[in-house]
Motif scaffolding. Sequence first.
Motif, PDB file in Angstrom:
ATOM      1  N   GLY A 104       0.739  -1.118   0.087  1.00  0.00           N
ATOM      2  CA  GLY A 104       0.087   0.085  -0.036  1.00  0.00           C
ATOM      3  C   GLY A 104       0.713   1.166   0.008  1.00  0.00           C
ATOM      4  N   PRO A 105       0.253   2.353  -0.160  1.00  0.00           N
ATOM      5  CA  PRO A 105       0.935   3.684  -0.052  1.00  0.00           C
ATOM      6  C   PRO A 105       1.724   4.365   1.155  1.00  0.00           C
ATOM      7  CG  PRO A 105      -1.399   3.848   0.098  1.00  0.00           C
ATOM      8  CD  PRO A 105      -1.435   2.853  -0.239  1.00  0.00           C
ATOM      9  N   ASP A 106       1.240   3.414   2.175  1.00  0.00           N
ATOM     10  CA  ASP A 106       2.005   3.357   3.704  1.00  0.00           C
ATOM     11  C   ASP A 106       3.109   2.452   3.643  1.00  0.00           C
ATOM     12  OD1 ASP A 106       0.486   0.923   3.532  1.00  0.00           O
ATOM     13  OD2 ASP A 106      -0.766   1.399   5.234  1.00  0.00           O
ATOM     14  N   ASN A 107       3.356   1.764   2.544  1.00  0.00           N
ATOM     15  CA  ASN A 107       4.306   0.430   2.652  1.00  0.00           C
ATOM     16  C   ASN A 107       4.167  -0.562   3.502  1.00  0.00           C
ATOM     17  OD1 ASN A 107       6.333   1.407   0.786  1.00  0.00           O
ATOM     18  ND2 ASN A 107       7.608   2.764   1.741  1.00  0.00           N
ATOM     19  N   LYS A 108       2.809  -0.786   3.789  1.00  0.00           N
ATOM     20  CA  LYS A 108       2.664  -1.805   4.426  1.00  0.00           C
ATOM     21  C   LYS A 108       1.851  -2.982   3.511  1.00  0.00           C
ATOM     22  CE  LYS A 108       1.967  -0.223   8.932  1.00  0.00           C
ATOM     23  NZ  LYS A 108       3.400   0.179   9.386  1.00  0.00           N
ATOM     24  N   ILE A 109       1.796  -4.271   3.835  1.00  0.00           N
ATOM     25  CA  ILE A 109       1.404  -5.287   3.161  1.00  0.00           C
ATOM     26  C   ILE A 109      -0.253  -5.211   3.413  1.00  0.00           C
ATOM     27  CG2 ILE A 109       0.940  -7.802   2.809  1.00  0.00           C
ATOM     28  CD1 ILE A 109       3.802  -6.572   1.948  1.00  0.00           C
ATOM     29  N   TRP A 110      -0.990  -5.172   2.348  1.00  0.00           N
ATOM     30  CA  TRP A 110      -2.534  -5.298   2.399  1.00  0.00           C
ATOM     31  C   TRP A 110      -3.174  -6.426   1.533  1.00  0.00           C
ATOM     32  CZ3 TRP A 110      -5.632  -1.839   4.560  1.00  0.00           C
ATOM     33  CH2 TRP A 110      -4.907  -0.509   5.252  1.00  0.00           C
ATOM     34  N   ILE A 111      -4.034  -7.127   2.100  1.00  0.00           N
ATOM     35  CA  ILE A 111      -4.495  -8.496   1.565  1.00  0.00           C
ATOM     36  C   ILE A 111      -6.076  -8.272   1.407  1.00  0.00           C
ATOM     37  CG2 ILE A 111      -4.903 -10.797   2.056  1.00  0.00           C
ATOM     38  CD1 ILE A 111      -1.920 -10.511   3.794  1.00  0.00           C
ATOM     39  N   THR A 112      -6.766  -8.873   0.415  1.00  0.00           N
ATOM     40  CA  THR A 112      -7.953  -9.006   0.457  1.00  0.00           C
ATOM     41  C   THR A 112      -8.551 -10.361   0.747  1.00  0.00           C
ATOM     42  OG1 THR A 112      -7.963  -9.704  -1.992  1.00  0.00           O
ATOM     43  CG2 THR A 112      -8.462  -7.319  -1.483  1.00  0.00           C
ATOM     44  N   THR A 113      -9.464 -10.504   1.734  1.00  0.00           N
ATOM     45  CA  THR A 113      -9.842 -11.848   2.091  1.00  0.00           C
ATOM     46  C   THR A 113     -11.443 -11.888   1.729  1.00  0.00           C
ATOM     47  OG1 THR A 113     -10.951 -11.088   4.269  1.00  0.00           O
ATOM     48  CG2 THR A 113      -8.257 -11.435   4.074  1.00  0.00           C
ATOM     49  N   ALA A 114     -12.102 -12.972   2.134  1.00  0.00           N
ATOM     50  CA  ALA A 114     -13.375 -13.115   1.761  1.00  0.00           C
ATOM     51  C   ALA A 114     -14.511 -12.072   2.531  1.00  0.00           C
ATOM     52  CB  ALA A 114     -14.014 -14.524   2.119  1.00  0.00           C
ATOM     53  N   ARG A 115     -13.943 -11.473   3.414  1.00  0.00           N
ATOM     54  CA  ARG A 115     -14.833 -10.762   4.330  1.00  0.00           C
ATOM     55  C   ARG A 115     -14.398  -9.209   4.521  1.00  0.00           C
ATOM     56  NH1 ARG A 115     -15.964 -13.657   9.609  1.00  0.00           N
ATOM     57  NH2 ARG A 115     -14.022 -13.199   9.859  1.00  0.00           N
ATOM     58  N   ALA A 116     -12.916  -8.976   4.181  1.00  0.00           N
ATOM     59  CA  ALA A 116     -12.231  -7.935   4.709  1.00  0.00           C
ATOM     60  C   ALA A 116     -11.009  -7.728   3.843  1.00  0.00           C
ATOM     61  CB  ALA A 116     -12.096  -8.142   6.012  1.00  0.00           C
ATOM     62  N   ILE A 117     -10.726  -6.174   4.375  1.00  0.00           N
ATOM     63  CA  ILE A 117      -9.438  -5.928   3.559  1.00  0.00           C
ATOM     64  C   ILE A 117      -8.449  -5.889   4.825  1.00  0.00           C
ATOM     65  CG2 ILE A 117      -8.016  -4.064   2.705  1.00  0.00           C
ATOM     66  CD1 ILE A 117     -10.535  -4.952   0.845  1.00  0.00           C
ATOM     67  N   VAL A 118      -7.237  -6.534   5.094  1.00  0.00           N
ATOM     68  CA  VAL A 118      -6.445  -6.793   5.927  1.00  0.00           C
ATOM     69  C   VAL A 118      -4.993  -6.087   5.839  1.00  0.00           C
ATOM     70  CG1 VAL A 118      -4.990  -8.404   7.428  1.00  0.00           C
ATOM     71  CG2 VAL A 118      -7.537  -9.033   6.312  1.00  0.00           C
ATOM     72  N   GLN A 119      -4.552  -5.190   6.841  1.00  0.00           N
ATOM     73  CA  GLN A 119      -3.389  -4.643   6.780  1.00  0.00           C
ATOM     74  C   GLN A 119      -2.470  -5.348   7.783  1.00  0.00           C
ATOM     75  OE1 GLN A 119      -2.710  -0.982   9.165  1.00  0.00           O
ATOM     76  NE2 GLN A 119      -1.759  -0.057   7.520  1.00  0.00           N
ATOM     77  N   MET A 120      -1.353  -5.748   7.216  1.00  0.00           N
ATOM     78  CA  MET A 120      -0.363  -6.500   7.932  1.00  0.00           C
ATOM     79  C   MET A 120       0.344  -5.663   8.802  1.00  0.00           C
ATOM     80  SD  MET A 120      -1.212  -9.775   7.354  1.00  0.00           S
ATOM     81  CE  MET A 120       0.132 -10.724   8.442  1.00  0.00           C
ATOM     82  N   ARG A 121       0.827  -5.818  10.058  1.00  0.00           N
ATOM     83  CA  ARG A 121       1.676  -4.911  10.887  1.00  0.00           C
ATOM     84  C   ARG A 121       2.717  -5.744  11.465  1.00  0.00           C
ATOM     85  NH1 ARG A 121      -2.666  -1.587  14.556  1.00  0.00           N
ATOM     86  NH2 ARG A 121      -3.691  -0.484  12.631  1.00  0.00           N
ATOM     87  N   SER A 122       3.706  -4.827  11.987  1.00  0.00           N
ATOM     88  CA  SER A 122       5.031  -5.503  12.386  1.00  0.00           C
ATOM     89  C   SER A 122       4.629  -6.650  13.594  1.00  0.00           C
ATOM     90  CB  SER A 122       5.924  -4.664  13.095  1.00  0.00           C
ATOM     91  OG  SER A 122       5.132  -3.817  14.172  1.00  0.00           O
ATOM     92  N   GLY A 123       5.510  -7.650  13.608  1.00  0.00           N
ATOM     93  CA  GLY A 123       5.413  -8.604  14.518  1.00  0.00           C
ATOM     94  C   GLY A 123       4.157  -9.737  14.363  1.00  0.00           C
ATOM     95  N   ASN A 124       3.969  -9.622  12.962  1.00  0.00           N
ATOM     96  CA  ASN A 124       3.049 -10.628  12.470  1.00  0.00           C
ATOM     97  C   ASN A 124       1.423 -10.524  13.115  1.00  0.00           C
ATOM     98  OD1 ASN A 124       2.874 -12.537  10.590  1.00  0.00           O
ATOM     99  ND2 ASN A 124       3.324 -14.514  11.870  1.00  0.00           N
ATOM    100  N   SER A 125       1.335  -9.274  13.414  1.00  0.00           N
ATOM    101  CA  SER A 125      -0.034  -8.958  13.618  1.00  0.00           C
ATOM    102  C   SER A 125      -0.832  -8.068  12.593  1.00  0.00           C
ATOM    103  CB  SER A 125      -0.230  -8.113  15.087  1.00  0.00           C
ATOM    104  OG  SER A 125       0.662  -6.972  14.921  1.00  0.00           O
ATOM    105  N   TYR A 126      -2.029  -7.840  12.447  1.00  0.00           N
ATOM    106  CA  TYR A 126      -3.126  -7.241  11.371  1.00  0.00           C
ATOM    107  C   TYR A 126      -3.910  -6.447  12.012  1.00  0.00           C
ATOM    108  CZ  TYR A 126      -5.995 -11.235  12.183  1.00  0.00           C
ATOM    109  OH  TYR A 126      -6.703 -12.039  12.575  1.00  0.00           O
ATOM    110  N   ASN A 127      -4.311  -5.694  11.085  1.00  0.00           N
ATOM    111  CA  ASN A 127      -5.770  -4.871  11.434  1.00  0.00           C
ATOM    112  C   ASN A 127      -6.975  -5.402  10.265  1.00  0.00           C
ATOM    113  OD1 ASN A 127      -7.374  -3.011  12.325  1.00  0.00           O
ATOM    114  ND2 ASN A 127      -6.401  -1.413  10.875  1.00  0.00           N
ATOM    115  N   SER A 128      -7.773  -5.597  10.648  1.00  0.00           N
ATOM    116  CA  SER A 128      -8.707  -6.044   9.731  1.00  0.00           C
ATOM    117  C   SER A 128      -9.959  -5.069   9.313  1.00  0.00           C
ATOM    118  CB  SER A 128      -9.543  -7.313  10.188  1.00  0.00           C
ATOM    119  OG  SER A 128     -10.135  -7.863   9.071  1.00  0.00           O
ATOM    120  N   ILE A 129     -10.292  -4.548   8.081  1.00  0.00           N
ATOM    121  CA  ILE A 129     -11.293  -3.702   7.779  1.00  0.00           C
ATOM    122  C   ILE A 129     -12.325  -4.241   7.161  1.00  0.00           C
ATOM    123  CG2 ILE A 129     -11.764  -1.514   6.616  1.00  0.00           C
ATOM    124  CD1 ILE A 129      -8.444  -0.749   6.591  1.00  0.00           C
ATOM    125  N   GLU A 130     -13.362  -4.433   8.144  1.00  0.00           N
ATOM    126  CA  GLU A 130     -14.775  -5.216   7.195  1.00  0.00           C
ATOM    127  C   GLU A 130     -15.468  -4.299   6.040  1.00  0.00           C
ATOM    128  OE1 GLU A 130     -15.786  -8.085   8.473  1.00  0.00           O
ATOM    129  OE2 GLU A 130     -14.072  -8.274   9.778  1.00  0.00           O
TER     130      GLU A 130
END
Length: 170
Positions: A104-130
């Motif tokens: 993404g424009p924030d230099n983070k990894i973004w993923i689409t899933t069946a229910r959400a857009i997911v932003q991967m964060r440091s330490g293998n955590s993530y933020n999910s946007i429904e």
Amino acid sequence: DISTGATEIYATGMENVSPPHLALGPGGTLWLGIGTEVREVASYGSIDCPTYPPMNVRSIVFGPDQNLWFVGDGRVVGRMQTDCQMLSEKVLPRGDKTDQIAVGPDNKIWITTARAIVQMRSGNSYNSIEVPKEASQCKPAGISLGPGAGLWFSSTSVGSDCTLGIGQVL
């Protein structure tokens, strides 16, 4: 050749697998996510990196951390060095089947899933946007940088009440 429109096809040597997903890596090398492997293609030949656990690679990208990130069948997000060493894998929650991956424009990894857009964060955590409730019959699909340095995604139907379209992560 881009200026003439001429093309050339290179054989992958693999049969009965989904079409490869591509990512540009360091030094101009091309990486493929094909079958259960991540494969580097260079002028000197190719390097095959089997994924562990074995999974069909659905999408691949070269990340800002200088590693290859990919999503596989199911809910797996993988991260691998260009020397084929697996660094991590993350299994997303039940129902979050992965689809596509992008930087993404924030230099983070973004993923689409069946229910959400997911932003991967440091330490293998993530933020999910429904996705919005009114779009509950829509599934995020592709994801890419877009106009205005925004992060854009496409949606596809999982039911009769979805209008196919594109959206932007705000």
